[in-house]
Design a protein around this motif. Structure first.
Motif, mmCIF file in Angstrom:
data_model
loop_
_atom_site.group_PDB
_atom_site.id
_atom_site.type_symbol
_atom_site.label_atom_id
_atom_site.label_comp_id
_atom_site.label_asym_id
_atom_site.label_seq_id
_atom_site.Cartn_x
_atom_site.Cartn_y
_atom_site.Cartn_z
ATOM 1 N N ALA A 20 -20.897 14.145 17.482
ATOM 2 C CA ALA A 20 -20.629 12.790 17.004
ATOM 3 C C ALA A 20 -21.912 11.985 17.007
ATOM 4 O O ALA A 20 -22.724 12.095 17.933
ATOM 5 N N ARG A 21 -22.066 11.160 15.964
ATOM 6 C CA ARG A 21 -23.226 10.273 15.892
ATOM 7 C C ARG A 21 -22.833 8.808 16.055
ATOM 8 O O ARG A 21 -23.684 7.939 16.140
ATOM 9 N N SER A 22 -21.537 8.547 16.049
ATOM 10 C CA SER A 22 -21.053 7.164 16.147
ATOM 11 C C SER A 22 -19.731 7.166 16.906
ATOM 12 O O SER A 22 -19.156 8.234 17.184
ATOM 13 N N ASN A 69 -25.472 2.031 23.042
ATOM 14 C CA ASN A 69 -25.655 0.675 23.555
ATOM 15 C C ASN A 69 -24.402 -0.186 23.376
ATOM 16 O O ASN A 69 -24.488 -1.393 23.186
ATOM 17 N N ASP A 70 -23.239 0.451 23.439
ATOM 18 C CA ASP A 70 -21.966 -0.271 23.354
ATOM 19 C C ASP A 70 -21.425 -0.405 24.779
ATOM 20 O O ASP A 70 -20.649 0.417 25.254
ATOM 21 N N LEU A 98 -7.663 4.272 23.570
ATOM 22 C CA LEU A 98 -8.626 3.247 24.000
ATOM 23 C C LEU A 98 -9.706 3.051 22.937
ATOM 24 O O LEU A 98 -10.056 1.910 22.597
ATOM 25 N N ILE A 99 -10.223 4.132 22.384
ATOM 26 C CA ILE A 99 -11.280 4.019 21.369
ATOM 27 C C ILE A 99 -10.707 3.432 20.076
ATOM 28 O O ILE A 99 -11.373 2.629 19.393
ATOM 29 N N GLU A 100 -9.493 3.803 19.731
ATOM 30 C CA GLU A 100 -8.866 3.218 18.536
ATOM 31 C C GLU A 100 -8.762 1.700 18.675
ATOM 32 O O GLU A 100 -9.089 0.958 17.728
ATOM 33 N N ASP A 106 -13.806 -4.113 17.193
ATOM 34 C CA ASP A 106 -15.241 -4.101 16.909
ATOM 35 C C ASP A 106 -15.559 -2.890 16.024
ATOM 36 O O ASP A 106 -15.989 -1.847 16.504
ATOM 37 N N PRO A 107 -15.354 -3.018 14.731
ATOM 38 C CA PRO A 107 -15.560 -1.867 13.825
ATOM 39 C C PRO A 107 -17.004 -1.656 13.401
ATOM 40 O O PRO A 107 -17.270 -0.870 12.498
#
Length: 213
Positions: A20-22, A69-70, A98-100, A106-107
């Motif tokens: 994953a990159r994001s 950095n989130d 949780l991630i959804e 914050d998209p």
């Protein structure tokens, strides 16, 4: 009455070819990842740092915080109480949920630089039987005092992935011996807040109390 056989283990780390990159890609991979990968990324710290009291963290929280950095999502992931989920499947569903929710709020497309991707991994487990059997609670305690921390980890933590029913090998054996009260007491222990040696001591105290009954 079935004996309890103590085992130990060796692990081989495997790359699953998922990265994953994001946060969006992390979510997609997490939905598809096998339970063994979720378990790997939320538990491996416990064995690799078995002489330290574990911090409430996991690989997902570290990567989101330090690479993307989130800090908001990182804090939410690091605050997850792993012991609160009876199965790894339940834990995986919670992580996804949780991630959804975070992406709904914050998209923004945070993306890491090349080379800092999150690689999903898992362990190939090699189980080794030891010559130690327990027929009675006294024998069980005697062997438990001397088995390796890898054996302790296998029977307490790896059992969560293998059984996926909320039990570990110890509690399941106690229950099969009509020691349900002891089995329940073992399950009430929080193994994530102490070292493996500390967990061994807590287990021996519990068993010692019941062995006097």
């Amino acid at each position: 009455m079935d004996d309890f056989r103590f085992c130990t283990k060796l692990d081989q780390t495997l790359l699953l070819g998922m990265k994953a990159r994001s946060v969006h890609e992390l979510l997609q991979c997490m939905r598809l990842a096998p339970r063994s990968s979720i378990y790997f990324h939320t538990h491996r710290f416990l064995l690799t740092h078995n002489y330290l009291t574990p911090e409430p963290s996991n690989d997902f929280a570290y990567w989101v915080t330090e690479v993307l950095n989130d800090h908001t999502l990182g804090e939410q992931l690091s605050n997850i109480d792993i012991i609160g989920f009876p199965t790894v499947t339940d834990l995986q569903r919670h992580l996804v949920s949780l991630i959804e929710r975070h992406l709904d709020d914050d998209p923004r497309p945070r993306q890491c630089v090349q080379g800092e991707e999150f690689h999903f991994m898992a362990s190939r487990l090699f189980v080794l039987q030891t010559p130690l059997f327990a027929h009675t609670l006294s024998e069980f305690a005697e062997h438990l005092a001397h088995v390796s921390v890898a054996s302790l980890y296998y029977h307490v933590f790896d059992a969560r992935l293998r059984l996926d029913n909320g039990e570990n090998d110890f509690s399941q054996w106690f229950r099969s011996q009509s020691l349900s009260t002891l089995a329940d007491a073992v399950l009430r222990l929080d193994p994530y807040t102490c070292t493996l040696e500390g967990l061994r001591k807590r287990l021996l105290v519990l068993i010692g109390g019941y062995d006097k009954h």
